[in-house]
Scaffold this motif. Structure first.
Motif, mmCIF file in Angstrom:
data_model
loop_
_atom_site.group_PDB
_atom_site.id
_atom_site.type_symbol
_atom_site.label_atom_id
_atom_site.label_comp_id
_atom_site.label_asym_id
_atom_site.label_seq_id
_atom_site.Cartn_x
_atom_site.Cartn_y
_atom_site.Cartn_z
ATOM 1 N N UNK A 99 80.984 12.700 -0.256
ATOM 2 C CA UNK A 99 80.603 13.676 -1.268
ATOM 3 C C UNK A 99 79.349 14.374 -0.777
ATOM 4 N N UNK A 100 79.125 15.613 -1.197
ATOM 5 C CA UNK A 100 77.970 16.359 -0.698
ATOM 6 C C UNK A 100 76.682 15.841 -1.319
ATOM 7 N N UNK A 109 77.029 6.338 -6.521
ATOM 8 C CA UNK A 109 77.787 7.209 -7.436
ATOM 9 C C UNK A 109 78.536 6.416 -8.504
ATOM 10 N N UNK B 180 89.140 17.540 -1.926
ATOM 11 C CA UNK B 180 88.906 16.154 -1.529
ATOM 12 C C UNK B 180 87.718 15.561 -2.292
ATOM 13 N N UNK B 181 86.726 16.386 -2.642
ATOM 14 C CA UNK B 181 85.602 15.881 -3.433
ATOM 15 C C UNK B 181 86.087 15.413 -4.795
ATOM 16 N N UNK B 184 88.043 12.165 -4.400
ATOM 17 C CA UNK B 184 87.185 11.010 -4.142
ATOM 18 C C UNK B 184 86.501 10.567 -5.424
ATOM 19 N N UNK B 185 85.973 11.528 -6.171
ATOM 20 C CA UNK B 185 85.251 11.162 -7.387
ATOM 21 C C UNK B 185 86.192 10.559 -8.413
ATOM 22 N N UNK B 194 81.997 13.553 -15.884
ATOM 23 C CA UNK B 194 81.221 13.015 -14.767
ATOM 24 C C UNK B 194 81.545 13.778 -13.491
ATOM 25 N N UNK B 198 78.408 15.572 -11.897
ATOM 26 C CA UNK B 198 77.829 14.903 -10.735
ATOM 27 C C UNK B 198 78.356 15.395 -9.405
ATOM 28 N N UNK B 199 79.521 16.039 -9.434
ATOM 29 C CA UNK B 199 80.073 16.476 -8.152
ATOM 30 C C UNK B 199 80.216 17.998 -8.095
ATOM 31 N N UNK B 202 76.694 20.121 -8.624
ATOM 32 C CA UNK B 202 75.837 20.059 -7.433
ATOM 33 C C UNK B 202 76.480 20.727 -6.214
ATOM 34 N N UNK B 203 77.791 20.550 -6.043
ATOM 35 C CA UNK B 203 78.416 21.114 -4.850
ATOM 36 C C UNK B 203 78.472 22.630 -4.924
ATOM 37 N N UNK B 295 69.278 24.364 2.875
ATOM 38 C CA UNK B 295 68.631 23.554 3.886
ATOM 39 C C UNK B 295 68.548 22.097 3.478
ATOM 40 N N UNK B 296 68.323 21.872 2.196
ATOM 41 C CA UNK B 296 68.207 20.511 1.675
ATOM 42 C C UNK B 296 69.572 19.820 1.657
#
Ligand SMILES: Nc1ncnc2c1ncn2[C@@H]1O[C@H](COP(=O)(O)OP(=O)(O)O)[C@@H](O)[C@H]1O
Ligand SMILES: [Mg+2]
Lengths: 254, 296
Positions: A99-100, A109, B180-181, B184-185, B194, B198-199, B202-203, B295-296
């Motif tokens: 995950x990013x 997570x 795929x994110x 996975x989550x 969630x 959470x995914x 942010x992504x 960058x982060x």
């Protein structure tokens, strides 16, 4: 040997994607605290079976599932809380999906989603899981950098650490070693042997020898059919029940 | 290997054409800036009192004996309408983007997207007209206000105008998050919320931020609709029910009447420069934030 209880009971499972028959009526049990190998050529329905077990088959709307898969005696297609079911099962897919998020956050997570907030508890869990996945030494100094910046093999171990992070009762590995080098693969195999005492492990693998090394029992699937299931002593012997098993295991076809 | 001479020439030709296009875009922007600057420069350097310009709320450009050019009230007008519009449009727009991308079936998704594109295609005069009539009446009735042409009206109209941009860019950003994110989550037992919190958010945060800032850009630069909806009176507002006037509306309304090269005319161009700088700063900030995030 003590008689083990079935953890997963599969009876007459059929899965169809529109007109592709992915699984054509298979039945067998997977026992508690065993490593259960599933071998077979590509397209035989192995991944589909795992998707039914953790109900991610829901995300293929064209899939039709009939028959029954029970986890702990409950029909997965009828469970009330599918999230609780999925939290019981750790899933590692063939290609790693970081995950990013940072390495730490990737592993934390699932525990966070389960409501664990305390920093020290999370720290401990993250370290434990990364150790188990044989990744800790390589990443301990950069836990807060992006997980997606790791190498392929490291990312795969990260997804294994993540799958272990919610302390699953069942761990499914779908051809986990495709993207990892042999040394790492051996490290993870050692880990799996230790995990057997804590959980049920389903090891889908295209490497016949991997199933032979690790599994207690193995199922051989082909074209959506179950050819044979049995203890490794039989499956990998010179006379398994089915001739095809012998041929596949010994590389005569496949 | 065997690449023809012609092919090599064609390739470098194409490269040059593309380079030229890029350079000309930069040249055009500089030319526009220079033109605006030139029209206002004389007054800017010789007569304009910058303190008065920025800090006086007295805007009397056509007064017979005592002309005053203070744009504070106009800046406050633009600022208040924009801020209100964004307070409405950003949560709404991003919420709608999440809804469309994560909660809709394919049919509903298509219809909603068409609807939103339709909203984006409504010309700004029409929005102004809606402000003048519908929202005006609504505000008068709901708030018992004497007039309904004010910050609230302009804010609502601008919000309605920026929502389509925010939604469609926000939705693109969410769509760009790899499946795929999600898988996975979800496999780890994430619920829909969630997964989003959470995914996905942010992504997709770069894209979502860009969506919001483009919305701001749209709002700052909008002219016609705010001219009609805000009441167009130079005024330091005390509440959202007060009428204001914006920088853009002032230029649009007064440029036609100001004699060419008069002080008034030049000041309007200086306001143009000010607007130019504001949008420049907004875009720069957006760019820096997005880059920092990346960058982060
Ligand atoms: N989402 C899908 N849509 C349509 N067909 C699918 C889908 N997923 C898998 N299949 C088909 O189902 C069959 C079994 O696939 P899979 O379960 O991935 O097998 P394996 O993991 O053993 O290679 C294959 O024929 C495959 O093409
Ligand atoms: Mg597979």
């Amino acid at each position: 040997m003590v008689k083990q209880n079935p953890k997963i009971e599969i009876s007459d499972l059929k899965v169809r994607y529109d007109d592709v028959h992915a699984i054509n009526g298979i039945s067998f049990d997977i026992l508690e605290n065993e490593i259960f190998g599933i071998i077979g050529p590509a397209q035989s329905g192995k991944t589909t079976l795992l998707k039914v077990i953790n109900r991610t088959i829901d995300f293929s709307p064209e899939a039709r599932v009939t028959g029954r898969v029970k986890v702990d005696g409950k029909d997965v297609m009828r469970v009330g809380n599918v999230y609780a079911l999925r939290r019981k099962i750790g899933m590692v897919s063939p290609l790693p999906v970081g995950l990013p998020l940072s390495i730490y956050d990737n592993v934390a997570f699932a525990p966070r989603m389960a409501g664990i907030r305390e920093r020290s508890q999370l720290d401990e869990l993250v370290e434990k899981c990364l150790h188990q996945a044989a990744l800790w030494d390589e990443v301990k100094d950069r836990l807060h950098s992006l997980g997606t910046k790791l190498s392929g093999g490291q990312q795969q171990r990260l997804t294994i650490a993540r799958a272990l992070s919610h302390e699953p009762e069942i761990l499914c590995l779908d051809e986990f070693s495709i993207a990892i080098d042999p040394v790492t693969t051996m490290k993870i195999e050692d880990v799996l042997k230790q995990l057997r005492s804590k959980m049920t492990v389903i090891l889908v693998t295209n490497l016949v020898q991997q199933a032979r090394r690790l599994a207690d029992r193995t199922a051989f699937m082909m074209n959506g059919e179950l050819v044979e299931v049995g203890s490794n002593d039989v499956i990998f012997s010179d006379n398994p029940a089915n001739r095809k098993t012998y041929e596949y295991v010994n590389g005569i076809f496949g | 290997m065997g690449r023809g001479r012609l092919e090599i020439i064609a390739e470098s030709l194409i490269e040059w054409v593309i380079r030229l296009c890029g350079i000309s875009a930069i040249i055009f922007i500089f030319a526009i800036f220079l033109f605006v600057f030139k029209e206002g420069a004389e007054f800017l350097f010789n007569e304009l009192d910058l303190t008065e310009f920025f800090f006086s709320k007295e805007w009397y450009p056509t007064s017979g004996y005592n002309k005053r050019y203070g744009v504070l009230a106009l800046i406050v007008g633009t600022g208040s309408v924009t801020i209100l519009a964004m307070l409405i449009a950003v949560p709404f727009g991003l919420g709608a983007a999440v809804f469309i991308s994560e909660f809709c079936g394919p049919r509903l998704k298509e219809s909603l997207k068409i609807l939103i594109e339709l909203l984006a295609a409504i010309p700004s005069v029409v929005w102004g007209f809606i402000g003048l009539t519908v929202i005006n009446q609504l505000i008068i009735h709901v708030f018992n206000a004497p007039v309904g042409l004010n910050i609230l009206n302009g804010g609502i109209i601008l919000a309605l105008m920026s929502v389509p941009i925010i939604v469609s860019i926000g939705e693109d950003a969410l769509k760009a998050v790899p499946d795929s994110y999600r898988e996975a989550a979800v496999a780890m037992g994430a619920t829909r919320w969630q997964l989003i919190r959470r995914v996905l958010l942010p992504a997709a945060k770069n894209g979502l931020l860009a969506a919001a800032l483009l919305g701001v850009g749209r709002a700052v630069g909008e002219t016609m609709a705010v001219l009609m909806a805000t009441g167009h009176s130079v005024n330091m507002p005390n509440s959202v029910l007060d009428s204001v006037r914006t920088l853009t509306a002032t230029i649009a309304a007064e440029l036609g009447e100001a004699p060419v090269n008069s002080d008034h005319y030049q000041v309007l161009f200086i306001i143009g420069l000010l607007l130019f700088s504001i949008t420049f700063v907004v875009n720069m900030t957006a760019d820096l934030i997005v880059r920092g995030v990346r960058k982060k």
